[in-house]
Design an enzyme around this catalytic site. Structure first.
Site, PDB file in Angstrom:
ATOM      1  N   GLU A 166       0.850   3.994  -4.986  1.00 27.91           N
ATOM      2  CA  GLU A 166       1.807   4.741  -4.170  1.00 27.91           C
ATOM      3  C   GLU A 166       2.249   3.927  -2.970  1.00 27.91           C
ATOM      4  O   GLU A 166       1.519   3.052  -2.487  1.00 27.91           O
ATOM      5  CB  GLU A 166       1.216   6.072  -3.650  1.00 27.91           C
ATOM      6  CG  GLU A 166       1.244   7.217  -4.644  1.00 27.91           C
ATOM      7  CD  GLU A 166      -0.018   7.296  -5.469  1.00 27.91           C
ATOM      8  OE1 GLU A 166      -0.054   8.087  -6.423  1.00 27.91           O
ATOM      9  OE2 GLU A 166      -0.968   6.546  -5.154  1.00 27.91           O
ATOM     10  N   THR A 167       3.442   4.255  -2.505  1.00 20.52           N
ATOM     11  CA  THR A 167       3.960   3.767  -1.224  1.00 20.52           C
ATOM     12  C   THR A 167       4.355   4.991  -0.399  1.00 20.52           C
ATOM     13  O   THR A 167       4.944   5.938  -0.927  1.00 20.52           O
ATOM     14  CB  THR A 167       5.167   2.845  -1.429  1.00 20.52           C
ATOM     15  OG1 THR A 167       4.743   1.669  -2.133  1.00 20.52           O
ATOM     16  CG2 THR A 167       5.783   2.431  -0.105  1.00 20.52           C
TER      17      THR A 167
END
Length: 288
Positions: A48-49
């Site tokens: 994830e970002t």
């Protein structure tokens, strides 16, 4: 978009850049639209970002994207983002307005490293339907006899909905495998946007607290298994409280990431009621 945003890279739930779970962090995503964020998350190619898109009532608005889709909540990216903020603005309380609700994070420093502790949204659990359980067992090539009778399967939620399986035997836990495409198809069919939680109970800590090792299948892009999953750790705390497996307030330690070469440690504090607290360190991943 005219100017490219600064993209930071941190690993959470470890104090070594070679351990933990990497996350991208964009502290100023106010000029990005959803397509921009999805593209950047795919380019960063971590699980994830996190993107801070603005403020709402004093809380920073955060959105999370995997390489393939938006995710309602991500614990390790929350810890990474909070640590990045604390390193720039000082320690204290940070409030994130996430798609699942407001999440408070406390940051502090110990032994030269920054630590962050987030409190999940109100958790809940639900039965895991028999047909879904059978699909999970088939996916991993295991049977009901491999489950730990002390910890029956459930669905647990503390920001994301996760099925929870606890395996009795260490060899079965270490040895199970799965087809990523089949796992993704099952997860999409069930609406599970995050991970499947598979646990093995370790010997209790010296103070009597529970210890588990976790594996979290999460097929997104090149990733098949998450090395440290904060949202899943929070869901595990909710699961243990619902089962009566702990007497709150209780602390549970979760080891994760050994199977993918990125060892991690997550600390889960379980109060009598309300959100579950998950804490750990995070450190920058430097280019090169």
């Amino acid at each position: 978009m005219t100017d490219a945003p600064e993209i930071l890279r941190y690993t959470a739930f470890a104090d070594d850049p070679e351990g933990g779970n990497p996350a991208g962090v964009v502290l100023d995503a106010s000029a990005l639209d959803e397509a921009d964020m999805q593209r950047i998350a795919a380019e960063v190619d971590y699980a994830e970002t996190a993107f801070i898109t603005g403020e709402s009532d004093g809380a920073r608005v955060v959105r999370y994207f995997s390489p393939i889709a938006q995710v309602p909540f991500c614990g390790h990216a929350t810890v990474a983002t909070a640590v990045a903020i604390a390193e720039r603005e000082g320690h204290g309380t940070i409030r994130f307005a996430t798609p699942v609700g407001e999440v408070a994070i406390e940051t502090s420093e110990a032994d030269g490293a920054v630590r962050a502790a987030f409190t999940s949204v109100e958790p809940e659990t639900a039965p895991l339907p028999d047909d879904v359980l059978e699909s999970l067992l088939d996916l991993f090539g295991i049977t009901r006899a491999d489950l730990d009778g002390r910890h029956p399967p459930l669905l647990a939620y503390a920001g994301n909905r996760h099925p929870v399986l606890v395996l009795r035997d260490a060899d079965v836990f270490d040895g199970f495998a799965f087809d990523p495409a089949a796992a993704r198809a099952l997860m999409d069919a069930q609406g599970w946007s995050a991970t499947i939680i598979v646990l093995h109970r370790l010997p209790d800590a010296a103070d009597g607290g529970l210890r588990f090792e976790a594996r979290n299948p999460f097929p997104v892009g090149r990733i098949t298994e998450d090395p440290a999953t904060g949202a899943a750790a929070a869901a595990t705390g909710a699961y243990l409280r619902a089962l009566g497996a702990v007497t709150p307030p209780a602390r549970v330690l979760i080891e994760q990431g050994r199977h993918v070469g990125r060892p991690s440690e997550l600390v889960v504090d379980i109060p009598e009621r309300g959100g579950i607290v998950v804490s750990g360190r995070a450190v920058p991943i430097h280019a090169g």
